[in-house]
Design a protein around this motif. Sequence first.
Motif, PDB file in Angstrom:
ATOM      1  N   LEU A 114      39.219  59.700  38.088  1.00  0.00           N
ATOM      2  CA  LEU A 114      38.765  58.486  38.766  1.00  0.00           C
ATOM      3  C   LEU A 114      39.781  58.081  39.827  1.00  0.00           C
ATOM      4  O   LEU A 114      40.986  58.176  39.629  1.00  0.00           O
ATOM      5  N   TYR A 115      39.256  57.586  40.949  1.00  0.00           N
ATOM      6  CA  TYR A 115      40.080  57.269  42.120  1.00  0.00           C
ATOM      7  C   TYR A 115      39.737  55.861  42.581  1.00  0.00           C
ATOM      8  O   TYR A 115      38.626  55.604  43.046  1.00  0.00           O
ATOM      9  N   LEU A 116      40.704  54.927  42.435  1.00  0.00           N
ATOM     10  CA  LEU A 116      40.492  53.543  42.887  1.00  0.00           C
ATOM     11  C   LEU A 116      40.549  53.531  44.411  1.00  0.00           C
ATOM     12  O   LEU A 116      41.557  53.916  45.008  1.00  0.00           O
ATOM     13  N   LYS A 117      39.458  53.062  45.035  1.00  0.00           N
ATOM     14  CA  LYS A 117      39.367  53.064  46.500  1.00  0.00           C
ATOM     15  C   LYS A 117      38.946  51.688  47.017  1.00  0.00           C
ATOM     16  O   LYS A 117      38.289  50.910  46.316  1.00  0.00           O
ATOM     17  N   ASP A 118      39.315  51.425  48.255  1.00  0.00           N
ATOM     18  CA  ASP A 118      38.815  50.248  48.990  1.00  0.00           C
ATOM     19  C   ASP A 118      39.096  48.928  48.274  1.00  0.00           C
ATOM     20  O   ASP A 118      38.267  48.017  48.273  1.00  0.00           O
ATOM     21  N   TRP A 119      40.263  48.813  47.668  1.00  0.00           N
ATOM     22  CA  TRP A 119      40.670  47.569  47.006  1.00  0.00           C
ATOM     23  C   TRP A 119      41.166  46.604  48.085  1.00  0.00           C
ATOM     24  O   TRP A 119      42.140  46.855  48.764  1.00  0.00           O
ATOM     25  N   HIS A 120      40.480  45.469  48.228  1.00  0.00           N
ATOM     26  CA  HIS A 120      40.816  44.465  49.247  1.00  0.00           C
ATOM     27  C   HIS A 120      42.023  43.640  48.776  1.00  0.00           C
ATOM     28  O   HIS A 120      41.928  42.441  48.541  1.00  0.00           O
ATOM     29  N   PHE A 121      43.149  44.296  48.676  1.00  0.00           N
ATOM     30  CA  PHE A 121      44.317  43.692  48.057  1.00  0.00           C
ATOM     31  C   PHE A 121      44.846  42.499  48.842  1.00  0.00           C
ATOM     32  O   PHE A 121      45.209  41.460  48.275  1.00  0.00           O
ATOM     33  N   VAL A 122      44.921  42.610  50.147  1.00  0.00           N
ATOM     34  CA  VAL A 122      45.495  41.539  50.973  1.00  0.00           C
ATOM     35  C   VAL A 122      44.690  40.259  50.847  1.00  0.00           C
ATOM     36  O   VAL A 122      45.259  39.157  50.712  1.00  0.00           O
ATOM     37  N   LYS A 123      43.374  40.366  50.878  1.00  0.00           N
ATOM     38  CA  LYS A 123      42.533  39.179  50.762  1.00  0.00           C
ATOM     39  C   LYS A 123      42.598  38.571  49.372  1.00  0.00           C
ATOM     40  O   LYS A 123      42.519  37.357  49.206  1.00  0.00           O
ATOM     41  N   GLU A 124      42.754  39.423  48.382  1.00  0.00           N
ATOM     42  CA  GLU A 124      42.754  38.937  47.005  1.00  0.00           C
ATOM     43  C   GLU A 124      44.096  38.337  46.602  1.00  0.00           C
ATOM     44  O   GLU A 124      44.156  37.408  45.801  1.00  0.00           O
ATOM     45  N   TYR A 125      45.178  38.860  47.199  1.00  0.00           N
ATOM     46  CA  TYR A 125      46.525  38.382  46.862  1.00  0.00           C
ATOM     47  C   TYR A 125      47.288  38.040  48.148  1.00  0.00           C
ATOM     48  O   TYR A 125      48.260  38.718  48.502  1.00  0.00           O
ATOM     49  N   PRO A 126      46.863  37.006  48.846  1.00  0.00           N
ATOM     50  CA  PRO A 126      47.479  36.693  50.150  1.00  0.00           C
ATOM     51  C   PRO A 126      48.942  36.275  50.056  1.00  0.00           C
ATOM     52  O   PRO A 126      49.676  36.404  51.036  1.00  0.00           O
ATOM     53  N   ASP A 127      49.365  35.772  48.904  1.00  0.00           N
ATOM     54  CA  ASP A 127      50.757  35.317  48.771  1.00  0.00           C
ATOM     55  C   ASP A 127      51.711  36.440  48.367  1.00  0.00           C
ATOM     56  O   ASP A 127      52.924  36.253  48.414  1.00  0.00           O
TER      57      ASP A 127
END
Length: 465
Positions: A114-127
């Motif tokens: 399994l390959y985690l892709k396209d995780w919107h990390f910046v939007k989810e953890y802006p701080d």
Amino acid sequence: MGLKIEGEVEKVDGKRLSYTDFVEKYLVQNRPVILTGLMDNWRACKDWVLDNGDPNLPFFSKYFGNSGVQVADCGTKEFTDQKRVEMSVFEFIDQWTQLSATRKDSGTDGNSLLYLKDWHFVKEYPDYVAYSTPKFFCDDWLNLYLDKYPMHNDPDTCQNRNEISCSDYRFVYVGAKGTWTPLHADVFRSYSWSANVCGRKQWYFLPPSQCHLVFDRHMKSSVYNIFEEVCKSKFTGFEEAIWCECTQEQNEIIFVPSGWYHQVHNQEDTVSINHNWFNGHNISWVWDLLLREYHEASEYIEDIKDICDDFEGLCQRNLAANAGMNFYDFFIFMVRFSFANLVLLCNLTSDKKNLSWSSSQVVPHVIFNLKSIQCIALKMKSTGQWENCGVAIDLKKTMEDQTFMEFCNLMARTYGAMYEQSEMKADAKEALLEDMELRFLDFSGSRIGTPEDLVTFIDCALKLS
């Protein structure tokens, strides 16, 4: 079937490369390159990596475990991509850990991984500031815009999309050794950059001039995996394709130009940070793709044209669903971006106290932006899809909108940082607004509703330079 590989991707020390040289050698020429030396002091390179160089999986589980993510099953094809499943980061890490325990030293090819892709990390953890975008990639119209505006204004288009999923094109990828991404060209035919926080990737590239060789004779479907047996009767030109390849090591960033098809394999457990982006140098690729997708969408439902009350509206909704935006989304994007560039230009050319602004590299950059958009507006004008489209931007009202002025200031800070003018700001003072009305808006008209209006608007804007 062996690939014909006759080229490698250049590797350059990013610290010794100027922004102007990067533009001339790689953006303008649309060439890939690997850049080194640009990831110093990234928080991600400390928090996300163990001392032995492996991904710090317990850290992801502890601090980001509740995030819902899309995970690709590398062994299962679904339509033209790998099958996606939804799970939490914690569940993904747990499954990875269990698989690693059972397959250790077994030499698995990764087909079941399994390959985690396209995780919107910046939007989810802006701080949590995991990294800083290198200056070469800061002229990012796509994410700059999406930080202030949604791409879609039609609620029917957005109803199945959650707040995060379409909010930006900045991603984190996490995958074990053997995970991979099938052959593809990037969304919108954008540029992309990918930074290896840890691990190693092997890339296989095909330039745009040869991409027809990986499609069937109808140019409808492309090869999925270049290392599987490819049907010679369906993909008649595949054996003629000449590829280039490269290995991307830890702490290296690869620039992927527009329209280059590529397939990517993780040779080690890998964590990467990836952006899709476009600007004045490749905006024509975006429009060309939208136009092509529009014709395909309209041809697909041609048989209901005579009985459909709003055939054009249906075509545009289907285009937005298939391509990520439609003509009207793209047009509104370009109007707002043009107007923000004009605001910045007015600041630069009217600032009597700081002459360095008006003589700086930012002015020709802004003028280039406007000319690039004008070229696309001229192309859009010829499509004839704009009568009664209901799209219009009131510039005077826009100037009074706080979100727009925040967008202008964000753009000013971005270009100021790129050209080392950190104090740059798109001033929203009343005096400037009055000056713009006198110098520009009353002369050019205050509403833009068609590409022809946009062409005229930019003509007037360029006279200020």
